[in-house]
Design an enzyme around this catalytic site. Structure first.
Site, PDB file in Angstrom:
ATOM      1  N   LYS A 181       0.783  -1.143  -0.081  1.00 35.94           N
ATOM      2  CA  LYS A 181      -0.103   0.169   0.104  1.00 35.94           C
ATOM      3  C   LYS A 181       0.624   1.575   0.004  1.00 35.94           C
ATOM      4  O   LYS A 181       2.365   1.028   0.356  1.00 35.94           O
ATOM      5  CB  LYS A 181      -0.881   0.544   1.208  1.00 35.94           C
TER       6      LYS A 181
HETATM    7  C1  LIG Z   1      -5.220  -4.315   1.362  1.00 39.72           C
HETATM    8  C2  LIG Z   1      -7.178  -4.592   1.300  1.00 39.72           C
HETATM    9  C3  LIG Z   1      -6.921  -5.563   2.167  1.00 39.72           C
HETATM   10  C4  LIG Z   1      -6.879  -6.061   3.183  1.00 39.72           C
HETATM   11  O1  LIG Z   1      -5.701  -5.512   3.989  1.00 39.72           O
HETATM   12  P1  LIG Z   1      -4.622  -6.588   4.656  1.00 39.72           P
HETATM   13  O2  LIG Z   1      -3.808  -5.513   5.578  1.00 39.72           O
HETATM   14  O3  LIG Z   1      -3.943  -6.995   3.467  1.00 39.72           O
HETATM   15  O4  LIG Z   1      -5.261  -7.105   5.359  1.00 39.72           O
HETATM   16  C5  LIG Z   1      -8.301  -4.712   2.454  1.00 39.72           C
HETATM   17  N1  LIG Z   1      -9.964  -4.262   1.286  1.00 39.72           N
HETATM   18  C6  LIG Z   1      -8.658  -3.556   0.209  1.00 39.72           C
HETATM   19  C7  LIG Z   1      -9.584  -3.188  -0.649  1.00 39.72           C
HETATM   20  C8  LIG Z   1      -7.629  -4.087   0.140  1.00 39.72           C
HETATM   21  O5  LIG Z   1      -7.013  -3.177  -0.560  1.00 39.72           O
END
Ligand SMILES: *Cc1c(COP(=O)(O)O)cnc(C)c1O
Length: 364
Positions: A181
């Protein structure tokens, strides 16, 4: 090889300085000083009232559902990462899919009301690619029908709407700090709310529902460690620069891509964007596959964010059909985007994309 994203790492020395402190204190997890410092800096950075730093961006969605007592139908988006739907299913809720808006790929507020039944308890929407949903319309529907609003704001760190962090909207907003992210803590996430009582509840939920020998509620283990907090403390001051570097990559794509046969989702007015993803939409899945093959041959790996449309997952029972989401999911591709992606690579990627689309459109 060029991946869709590349995790940004701080200077090793900066990180190891935090490690020295951890070694001195021997306080590795459980509400440690680095975690508290990170939470306080993030609250300041985002301008939000309550924020809990947790282990990932999925468990915080589950905690939100649990804390708001949501157990029945939840109106949600079919166009998101699978975690949005999984969190609902894992908590025993029934996802009810409202189709997306063909301009920005966020849930279409005009499709929500027709899906409300006596069992509807909440709306769980994703600000997809970091671009805000139609927040006022969604809130008005929620107010009218007495529904809770949970935003999966996993993509929105550093993005704002009407001058406020996108994470500050809804009853609860969640974010992911996964390594892929815009801002990351290796693994991590947070849950944000303005409600004092809810924040207190979430505080206990995060660590088994107890403090020392006092047991207050059910809970789960969603505590994050000092090592993860240290990464966050290294990267948080750099978020502005990282977003600026992403914006530059965006501008290069805009310069070099040929937009005759590809389109892009629109940005919601009022959004100050964080340049989280670079999705492009082809006129057919065949064109998308041709472009993917051409890129793969040069070791460039874009990703099909988001595919498949979540209402079509085989383990989701009796899902609504969502023709717009299903169609977009087949044709959308996210191109590589990260702060230090060189201009020469963006130019090369764009040239491969342009050429692969041109071949497809030649008469046979
Ligand atoms: C990355 C993501 C998640 C999950 O996050 P994690 O930290 O990997 O558990 C949830 N929702 C969306 C839209 C995402 O892109």
């Amino acid at each position: 090889m060029i991946n869709v994203t590349k995790s940004y790492l701080p200077d090793l020395e900066e990180y190891t300085n935090y490690l020295k402190g951890i070694w001195e204190r021997v306080h590795l997890t459980n509400d440690g000083p680095l975690l508290r410092e990170l939470e306080s800096q993030m609250k300041e950075f985002l301008g939000v009232k309550h924020l809990k730093f947790c282990t990932n961006g999925t468990i915080v969605l589950q905690m939100a559902l649990k804390a708001l007592d949501i157990t029945k139908e939840v109106i949600t988006t079919p166009f998101s990462y699978v975690a949005t739907t999984n969190a609902l299913l894992w908590e025993g809720c029934t996802p009810v899919f409202a189709d997306i808006n063909p301009d920005d790929f966020n849930v279409d507020p005009d499709k929500i009301e027709a899906l409300i039944t006596e069992n509807t308890q909440a709306i769980m929407a994703t600000h997809v690619y970091g671009n805000a949903c139609q927040i006022e319309k969604i809130q008005a529907i929620a107010d009218k029908h007495n529904l809770k609003v949970i935003y999966d704001a996993a993509h929105t760190f550093g993005a704002s709407y009407n001058g406020q962090s996108i994470l500050s909207y809804g009853d609860v907003s969640t974010c992911s700090f996964h390594a892929t992210k815009v801002f990351h803590t290796v693994e991590g996430g947070c849950i944000v709310t303005n409600d004092d009582a809810l924040a207190e509840k979430l505080h206990f939920y995060r660590s088994f529902g107890h403090r020392n020998d006092d047991y207050y509620s059910i809970g789960i283990n969603a505590k994050n460690s000092e090592f993860h907090a240290a990464m966050g403390l290294c990267l948080l001051p750099k978020v502005g620069d990282l977003i600026a570097a992403r914006k530059q990559v965006f501008e290069w794509y805009a310069t070099y891509l040929n937009f005759d046969k590809i389109t892009r989702p629109s940005l919601t007015p009022g959004v100050d964007y964080n340049y989280a993803y670079y999705p492009i939409v082809f006129d057919s899945e065949a064109a998308l596959l041709r472009v993917m093959d051409a890129l793969k041959a040069q070791e460039i790996l874009p990703r099909r964010y988001f595919y498949p449309s979540l209402n079509t997952l085989h383990f989701v029972k009796d899902a609504q059909s969502c023709p717009i989401s299903e169609d977009i999911a087949l044709r959308v591709l996210c191109l590589p985007l990260y702060p230090d992606l060189p201009k020469s690579d963006v130019e090369r990627i764009a040239a491969i994309v342009n050429e692969a689309i041109a071949i497809e459109s030649e008469p046979v």
